[in-house]
Each structure stands twice: as structure tokens, then as C-alpha cells.
Design an enzyme around this catalytic site. Structure first.
Site, PDB file in Angstrom:
ATOM      1  N   TYR A   1     -40.686 -36.241  53.894  1.00 23.95           N
ATOM      2  CA  TYR A   1     -40.973 -37.227  53.558  1.00 23.95           C
ATOM      3  C   TYR A   1     -38.911 -37.576  54.224  1.00 23.95           C
ATOM      4  O   TYR A   1     -38.585 -38.438  53.501  1.00 23.95           O
ATOM      5  CB  TYR A   1     -41.420 -37.285  52.683  1.00 23.95           C
ATOM      6  CG  TYR A   1     -42.311 -38.731  53.366  1.00 23.95           C
ATOM      7  CD1 TYR A   1     -43.321 -38.654  54.071  1.00 23.95           C
ATOM      8  CD2 TYR A   1     -41.896 -40.303  53.119  1.00 23.95           C
ATOM      9  CE1 TYR A   1     -43.898 -39.635  54.721  1.00 23.95           C
ATOM     10  CE2 TYR A   1     -42.506 -40.966  53.613  1.00 23.95           C
ATOM     11  CZ  TYR A   1     -43.835 -41.223  54.658  1.00 23.95           C
ATOM     12  OH  TYR A   1     -44.928 -42.415  55.542  1.00 23.95           O
TER      13      TYR A   1
ATOM     14  N   HIS B   1     -32.030 -38.146  52.713  1.00 25.66           N
ATOM     15  CA  HIS B   1     -32.262 -36.903  52.819  1.00 25.66           C
ATOM     16  C   HIS B   1     -30.856 -36.248  54.328  1.00 25.66           C
ATOM     17  O   HIS B   1     -30.345 -35.797  54.812  1.00 25.66           O
ATOM     18  CB  HIS B   1     -33.546 -36.303  53.724  1.00 25.66           C
ATOM     19  CG  HIS B   1     -34.031 -36.450  52.083  1.00 25.66           C
ATOM     20  ND1 HIS B   1     -35.365 -37.441  52.962  1.00 25.66           N
ATOM     21  CD2 HIS B   1     -34.660 -35.874  51.007  1.00 25.66           C
ATOM     22  CE1 HIS B   1     -36.139 -37.653  51.768  1.00 25.66           C
ATOM     23  NE2 HIS B   1     -36.158 -36.970  50.709  1.00 25.66           N
TER      24      HIS B   1
ATOM     25  N   GLN C   1     -42.065 -29.158  38.371  1.00 23.64           N
ATOM     26  CA  GLN C   1     -41.344 -30.857  37.979  1.00 23.64           C
ATOM     27  C   GLN C   1     -41.808 -31.730  37.950  1.00 23.64           C
ATOM     28  O   GLN C   1     -41.365 -33.102  37.451  1.00 23.64           O
ATOM     29  CB  GLN C   1     -39.390 -30.798  39.161  1.00 23.64           C
ATOM     30  CG  GLN C   1     -40.516 -31.448  40.345  1.00 23.64           C
ATOM     31  CD  GLN C   1     -38.828 -30.819  41.093  1.00 23.64           C
ATOM     32  OE1 GLN C   1     -38.635 -30.202  41.685  1.00 23.64           O
ATOM     33  NE2 GLN C   1     -38.542 -32.390  41.513  1.00 23.64           N
TER      34      GLN C   1
ATOM     35  N   ASP D   1     -30.261 -39.550  42.430  1.00 21.99           N
ATOM     36  CA  ASP D   1     -31.345 -38.475  41.288  1.00 21.99           C
ATOM     37  C   ASP D   1     -29.652 -38.180  40.016  1.00 21.99           C
ATOM     38  O   ASP D   1     -29.198 -36.501  40.763  1.00 21.99           O
ATOM     39  CB  ASP D   1     -32.135 -37.196  41.790  1.00 21.99           C
ATOM     40  CG  ASP D   1     -32.825 -37.602  42.978  1.00 21.99           C
ATOM     41  OD1 ASP D   1     -34.058 -38.238  42.116  1.00 21.99           O
ATOM     42  OD2 ASP D   1     -32.476 -38.243  44.045  1.00 21.99           O
TER      43      ASP D   1
HETATM   44  P1  AMP Z   1     -35.921 -35.496  47.227  1.00 24.15           P
HETATM   45  O1  AMP Z   1     -36.615 -34.671  48.358  1.00 24.15           O
HETATM   46  O2  AMP Z   1     -36.397 -36.677  46.973  1.00 24.15           O
HETATM   47  O3  AMP Z   1     -36.362 -34.581  45.733  1.00 24.15           O
HETATM   48  O4  AMP Z   1     -34.707 -35.398  47.064  1.00 24.15           O
HETATM   49  C1  AMP Z   1     -33.433 -34.605  48.252  1.00 24.15           C
HETATM   50  C2  AMP Z   1     -32.009 -34.953  47.595  1.00 24.15           C
HETATM   51  O5  AMP Z   1     -31.716 -36.256  48.396  1.00 24.15           O
HETATM   52  C3  AMP Z   1     -31.829 -35.324  45.728  1.00 24.15           C
HETATM   53  O6  AMP Z   1     -30.567 -34.582  46.479  1.00 24.15           O
HETATM   54  C4  AMP Z   1     -31.534 -36.570  46.549  1.00 24.15           C
HETATM   55  O7  AMP Z   1     -31.016 -36.280  45.688  1.00 24.15           O
HETATM   56  C5  AMP Z   1     -30.844 -37.323  47.534  1.00 24.15           C
HETATM   57  N1  AMP Z   1     -31.633 -38.367  47.756  1.00 24.15           N
HETATM   58  C6  AMP Z   1     -33.121 -38.729  48.155  1.00 24.15           C
HETATM   59  N2  AMP Z   1     -32.530 -40.554  47.833  1.00 24.15           N
HETATM   60  C7  AMP Z   1     -31.243 -40.623  48.490  1.00 24.15           C
HETATM   61  C8  AMP Z   1     -30.660 -42.103  48.834  1.00 24.15           C
HETATM   62  N3  AMP Z   1     -30.829 -43.161  49.277  1.00 24.15           N
HETATM   63  N4  AMP Z   1     -29.094 -41.466  49.179  1.00 24.15           N
HETATM   64  C9  AMP Z   1     -28.843 -40.920  49.097  1.00 24.15           C
HETATM   65  N5  AMP Z   1     -29.223 -39.037  48.622  1.00 24.15           N
HETATM   66  C10 AMP Z   1     -31.103 -39.439  48.497  1.00 24.15           C
END
Ligand code: AMP
Length: 282
Positions: free
Chosen positions: A32, A37, A61, A150
Site C-alpha cells: 500500500y 516507501h 507481527q 518505525d
Molecule cells: P510498512 O509497509 O509500513 O511496513 O513500511 C515499510 C518501510 O517503510 C518501513 O521501513 C517503514 O519504516 C517505512 N516507512 C513507512 N512510512 C514511512 C514514512 N512516512 N517515511 C519514511 N519511511 C516510512
């Protein structure tokens, strides 16, 4: 861009690249995609010869009653965005491939996983560390890129990689925000318009603290209560935590010695949001 959905096939692709002395960048995600990302992908694209992005909503998780079943998904849009950024392989394993019958091995990163989100989401970082270790073994990256959004997850992964002598460089990249400051998150899509406005309370509290630190305030007991008050006074909002921590160990600190991370989490409506900011005292 190739879409690979089997761990063995992913590993074969990665091994072939390594035999050709190509370096592999890796961005693990749950899909998503938003600009957060994409910023990690663009960084990874620049740093390595090959770029792999995984899209896997990792069941281990999520706790009971969390949003595993309704986590937002749009694989076709994700694939189109990944292709635009120049991803070589979009890796999309299934839960059954990742955790086949009889699966029983888990990784626990003890101290760093304990406080903050670890307190509210028991088992969460065990699931994160386990899946990231598995993904590293499948993708065989030289470089893995994570978001500072995160922040505790990043600290857990860095600790695991160091403790287990894993030959991967882990890089944390800055938080990408919406125009008004809200940290981008796939979960922002859960917010209704009133909640979306209320969600700005987290960013407001963090920027107030950043400014206070920049003006010389270095005492946690001056900064944190004000942050708590600001978040609690936002409508539809229930605070989980607001803690000033050491950037590496995530242990809470009383005084900002040069710099510290302020980490916050709150439910806005039914949606749990997290955010954090670097505080620097001159
Ligand atoms: P997720 O799909 O939410 O598990 O995130 C995948 C990666 O994208 C993880 O390393 C998150 O920390 C990073 N991420 C999510 N949101 C952000 C954001 N707003 N800015 C930078 N990195 C992000």
C-alpha cells in the site's frame, strides 16, 4: 520488473546476481505504497546494482484483535509504482510459503523490543525480527533500507544484525510527511476526515518539543508532560506513550545530552498512529 513469489526462486535470483558481483539493495514493506516507501526505494535504487522490494503483510507481527485482516492492500497499484521507481524484483511471498506447516523458529531481540510499542504490542518485534531475518536470507541484500518512521523497528533490526553478525548494512531514512506534517502511513487510510484533522496533534506536539530543545530546553520533565498534554487535548485521541529516549538503546533519558529521540504513539479513533522526532539541544 519481475514479480517473484517463491522464497527459493528469490534466493536463486539473488545468488545469480551475487555470482555476477552485483550489489543488492533491499526495501522490506507491507505494501500500500506511499511516498515514504517510494523514498526508501529511490535511495536503494541509487545505492545498489539491483533493487528488491518485498511486499508481505507479515501475520506474525500482528497481535490478536489487530488489523491483519483489514490491512489496506492494492497489489496492482503497488506493482505499477514499484516499476516506475525502477525496482528489479517485487518479491511477494505468501504466508504459507513463509511459515509452512511445522514452522517453529523465532528471533527475539530482548532489551530494545521491550518498551514503547513493544509494551503495547507484545510479540510484535519478535514477528518483525523473524520475518526480516528470513527475508534477508531469501534476498541476500548488501544493503537494507528502513524508515525512521518505525524508529523502534529500525533499532531492533540494527541490534539483530549486529548481534547475529549478519553481513548486511542497515540504513535508516528520514520520515516523509504529508504537506501538513502528518507522518505518511498506510494506516492513515483508516482515518475519517475528523480523525485526520485530529491526527495532527502528534506532529504538533513533536514540533513544539523540537523547538523547545532548539531553544535550549534539555529536561525531559519539562518537555514530555507538555507533549503528553498536547496529544491528549486533541479530539478523538487516546495517548499510548510519549517518551524521550536514547537514539540507540531506546532507554528513556532524563536530559537531552546533545540529541535524543522523542517517540510517541496514540490512537486516533480506532487507529493507532506512531511518530517520532530528533531533538537537538545546542
Ligand atoms: P510498512 O509497509 O509500513 O511496513 O513500511 C515499510 C518501510 O517503510 C518501513 O521501513 C517503514 O519504516 C517505512 N516507512 C513507512 N512510512 C514511512 C514514512 N512516512 N517515511 C519514511 N519511511 C516510512
Amino acid at each position: 520488473m519481475e514479480i517473484v513469489d517463491h522464497p527459493r526462486e528469490m534466493q536463486e535470483v539473488a545468488l545469480a546476481w551475487r555470482q555476477q558481483h552485483q550489489t543488492i539493495s533491499f526495501v522490506p514493506t507491507m505494501g500500500y505504497f506511499h511516498e515514504g516507501h517510494l523514498s526508501l526505494m529511490r535511495y536503494g535504487r541509487k545505492q545498489g546494482d539491483r533493487l528488491v522490494v518485498s511486499l508481505f503483510v507479515n501475520p506474525t507481527q500482528f497481535g490478536p484483535g489487530e488489523d491483519l485482516d483489514r490491512y489496506p492492500r492494492d497489489p496492482e497499484r503497488d506493482a505499477a509504482l514499484a516499476r516506475e521507481v525502477g525496482v528489479d524484483v517485487l518479491y511477494t511471498p505468501t504466508a504459507a510459503q513463509m511459515y509452512p506447516e511445522g514452522y517453529q523458529t523465532y528471533v527475539t531481540v530482548e532489551e530494545v523490543s521491550r518498551g514503547l510499542c513493544g509494551a503495547t504490542r507484545p510479540g510484535h518485534f519478535r514477528g518483525v525480527a523473524t520475518v526480516v531475518l528470513k527475508l534477508f536470507n531469501q534476498v541476500l541484500p548488501h544493503l537494507a533500507v528502513f524508515g525512521e518512521k518505525d524508529y523502534q523497528q529500525l533499532a531492533v533490526i540494527k541490534r539483530m544484525v549486529s548481534d547475529l553478525d549478519m553481513p548486511v548494512e542497515v540504513v535508516g531514512r528520514p520520515i516523509v510527511r504529508e504537506a501538513d506534517g502528518l507522518a505518511m502511513s498506510s494506516r492513515n487510510t483508516y482515518l475519517n476526515p475528523k480523525e485526520r484533522r485530529a491526527a495532527l496533534g502528534l506532529f504538533k506536539a513533536l514540533t513544539w518539543a523540537k523547538d523547545a530543545a532548539a531553544s535550549g530546553e534539555n529536561q525531559a520533565d519539562k518537555i514530555v508532560p507538555e507533549v503528553i498534554q498536547t496529544i491528549k487535548s486533541a479530539p478523538h485521541t487516546r495517548l499510548d506513550y510519549a517518551v524521550l529516549v536514547d537514539p540507540d538503546t531506546l532507554q528513556s533519558v532524563d536530559t537531552v545530552q546533545g540529541s535524543a529521540r522523542l517517540a510517541v504513539a496514540a490512537w486516533v479513533g480506532d487507529t493507532r498512529l506512531i511518530d517520532n522526532m530528533l531533538l537537538e539541544v545546542p
